[in-house]
Each structure stands twice: as structure tokens, then as C-alpha cells.
Design an enzyme around this catalytic site. Structure first.
Site, PDB file in Angstrom:
ATOM      1  N   PRO A   1       0.812  -1.176   0.000  1.00  0.00           N
ATOM      2  CA  PRO A   1       0.000   0.000   0.000  1.00  0.00           C
ATOM      3  C   PRO A   1       0.845   1.224   0.000  1.00  0.00           C
ATOM      4  O   PRO A   1       1.640   1.466   0.900  1.00  0.00           O
ATOM      5  CB  PRO A   1      -0.775  -0.065   1.306  1.00  0.00           C
ATOM      6  CG  PRO A   1      -0.113  -1.139   2.114  1.00  0.00           C
ATOM      7  CD  PRO A   1       1.017  -1.620   1.324  1.00  0.00           C
ATOM      8  N   GLU A   2       0.602   1.977  -1.017  1.00  0.00           N
ATOM      9  CA  GLU A   2       1.152   3.319  -1.059  1.00  0.00           C
ATOM     10  C   GLU A   2       0.000   4.258  -0.734  1.00  0.00           C
ATOM     11  O   GLU A   2      -1.087   3.795  -0.398  1.00  0.00           O
ATOM     12  CB  GLU A   2       1.753   3.585  -2.441  1.00  0.00           C
ATOM     13  CG  GLU A   2       2.802   2.535  -2.823  1.00  0.00           C
ATOM     14  CD  GLU A   2       3.446   2.785  -4.167  1.00  0.00           C
ATOM     15  OE1 GLU A   2       3.557   3.954  -4.577  1.00  0.00           O
ATOM     16  OE2 GLU A   2       3.832   1.802  -4.824  1.00  0.00           O
TER      17      GLU A   2
END
Length: 291
Positions: free
Chosen positions: A2-3
DNA sequence: CTTACGGCCTGTACGC
DNA sequence: TGCGTACAGGCCGTAA
């Protein structure tokens, strides 16, 4: 996972079951994440109300009553899934029907949080690079996790002037500088590659040699990439999914990421996408249009 | 001070 | 089919 866009998508999925809700039960299935849970973690959470759920960099933050904040990070493979509980009306009162027994029973389900939404939230992370912590809200910004983080790329403070300033004198390649959360908060390998392509900047260019015109293009490219990715619900490659299990869509719009050997998508460019390794991470780019 | 690298974990894809 | 290797979206500690 997850960015920034993925964490933001997860945050939006959690708002209805967390914000202004009370935590009714917290269960730890195993306690060996990257950072160990604080003592009495589960007990300290029960009965607390979530005042707001916000994001800083790739951290999800649930501000609780009594001056504490629950800090969550998904690491590489973390997921937060929401399982709605039904509310049945019986004998004139509402009775909660718990989520099915198998919820939270997976081998990598670490934390189960129930709220009076009513809902069950399960934190799953097979690689265990994620973390959950309980910190004092007042001193959050001074905590080592947050102290020194760069500005939020979707905030007003993120300007070409800011970018020029933080890149000044940096001898590292622009790709590595953008992955550094002290430069800018929330970018990871995917969106750095995509933004550099959109800005027409070589990932190998020294950060200090990103001139005014380039830093303006890069600022716009980062903003547009992140905005579109959030709109698409993030990118689902391996582990990432929304809180309801749905997948993101932005992976279908990658121009360069994970597209080694594919033709460059820019109209009129005859080149192809190349993969190189920079400080141990894959970089994808078009050598013909990125200078 | 800055930058580069290895390690943390597990799962999956690929080549032989 | 089975085995070994490389690699994966993040971050931190150490060393140069």
C-alpha cells in the site's frame, strides 16, 4: 501493499465502521508484527470512541478519545477487511448477530476489532511488516515514526518550490529521493515510476539536477497520478484489496510499472519500457522519453 | 551529515 | 511433480 492511494482507499472504507463509533471488542491472534503490540494493547482499546480516521503518509490513524491515537501501517502485505454484522430487531430491542465464525480465523489474521457500527474489522498481514501502536495524540508529530516526514503530496504545501528545495544538494537519483518519505510522504515504488514517466524525467537523473521546469512537471505528475489512482481505488497487484474485498483498478492504467519490454505508451514514441535496479528496487521507465 | 545495502517474513512465479 | 531461485507495493539498522 500500500502506497498513499491504497491507504487512502482503505481509510475511506473504514470510515463508516470506525469514525464516531466505539470499539466493543479487540482480539489479538498473534503479537509478532514488525513492532510488537504495546502492553495491554487490546484492553486499552476496548470501550474507546474513534473521533476521526485520518492518514499521514502511509499510516492510518484513528484518533481516539482520552488523548490517544491508534496507529496502523499495512507494511507490504497488510489488509484491513470489514465484515458487517447484522442488526436484528427482537423483542423490541436490537440484537447483534456476530460475523460468521470463520471471520478472523485465517492463519495471518493478527487483530480483530469489533465496533458498535456494528462491524468486525480484521487486520491480516502474512509478511508481518505492518504495525499497530497506541500513541499519545498530543506528541504524535514528534514520534520517530512521524518526525521528519515530508509534506503530503496532495496538500497545498506541496509545490514545485517545495520540491526544488528538498531535492537541493541531494546526490542520490531522483527515483531514490522520491521513495524517501522525508522528501515527500506516501509515494512508493509504483507511483514514483509512474510519476517520473508522466513528467518525462529519467529515474537516474541526480535529484540535485532536477531543474525548475522539471520540478514543476514532476509536482503536477505526482499530484495527477495520485489523484487518478485514488479515484480508481488504488492498484491491486498481489495482496491489496479494499475493505470489502473489491480490487483496485489503477493497475490497468500503468504506463511503465511492471511493463518491461512493452512498447512505450506515449504517442509517437518508438521506444520500449526498460527495467533497471536502483538501490535494490525495480525501476521501470522509457529511456527514450525520460531524460 | 548522506547514501547504499541487507534483513525482516511469507507467498508466488518461473526455470530446470 | 519437485526443487531452487528471484522477487514482491515498506521500512529500519548498520556501515561506509
Amino acid at each position: 501493499m500500500p502506497e498513499l492511494p491504497e491507504v487512502e482507499t482503505v481509510r475511506r472504507g473504514l470510515v463508516p465502521v470506525l469514525e464516531h463509533r466505539r470499539l466493543t471488542r479487540v482480539t489479538l491472534r498473534r503479537g509478532d508484527l514488525r513492532v510488537a503490540f504495546p502492553p495491554h494493547f487490546a484492553e486499552r482499546l476496548v470501550g474507546r470512541e474513534v473521533k476521526r480516521l485520518f492518514r499521514r503518509a502511509k499510516y492510518l490513524l484513528a484518533e481516539l478519545d482520552e488523548g490517544e491515537t491508534l496507529v496502523m501501517h499495512l507494511g507490504m502485505s497488510g489488509r484491513l477487511s470489514v465484515h458487517a454484522q447484522e442488526r436484528h430487531r427482537r423483542l423490541g430491542r436490537y440484537t447483534r448477530v456476530p460475523a460468521p465464525a470463520e471471520v478472523g480465523r485465517g492463519p495471518h489474521d493478527h487483530v480483530i476489532i469489533e465496533t458498535d457500527a456494528p462491524a468486525t474489522i480484521v487486520f491480516t498481514d502474512h509478511r508481518r511488516f505492518g504495525l499497530m501502536l497506541l500513541l499519545e495524540t498530543a506528541t504524535l508529530e514528534q514520534h520517530p515514526l512521524f518526525d521528519g516526514l515530508g509534506v503530503e503530496p496532495l496538500s497545498k504545501r506541496f509545490t514545485a518550490a517545495y520540491l526544488g528545495k528538498v531535492l537541493e544538494g541531494r546526490r542520490t537519483p531522483i527515483k531514490s529521493a522520491l521513495l524517501d518519505q522525508r522528501t515527500l510522504a506516501g509515494l512508493g515504488n509504483i507511483y514514483v515510476c509512474e510519476a517520473l514517466f508522466r513528467a518525462g524525467i529519467s529515474p537516474k537523473r541526480s535529484a540535485s539536477k532536477v531543474d525548475r521546469a522539471r520540478s514543476l512537471r514532476l509536482t503536477r505528475a505526482i499530484r495527477s497520478t495520485l489523484r487518478q489512482a485514488i479515484k480508481a481505488g488504488g492498484s491491486s497487484l498481489r495482496d491489496y484489496a479494499h475493505t470489502d474485498g473489491a480490487l483496485g483498478e489503477f493497475q490497468h492504467r500503468f504506463a511503465v510499472y511492471d511493463r518491461e519490454g512493452a512498447p512505450c505508451p506515449r504517442a509517437g514514441c518508438e521506444g520500449g519500457i526498460k527495467r533497471i535496479v536502483q538501490s535494490g528496487r525495480s525501476t521501470f521507465f522509457c529511456p527514450a522519453c525520460q531524460r
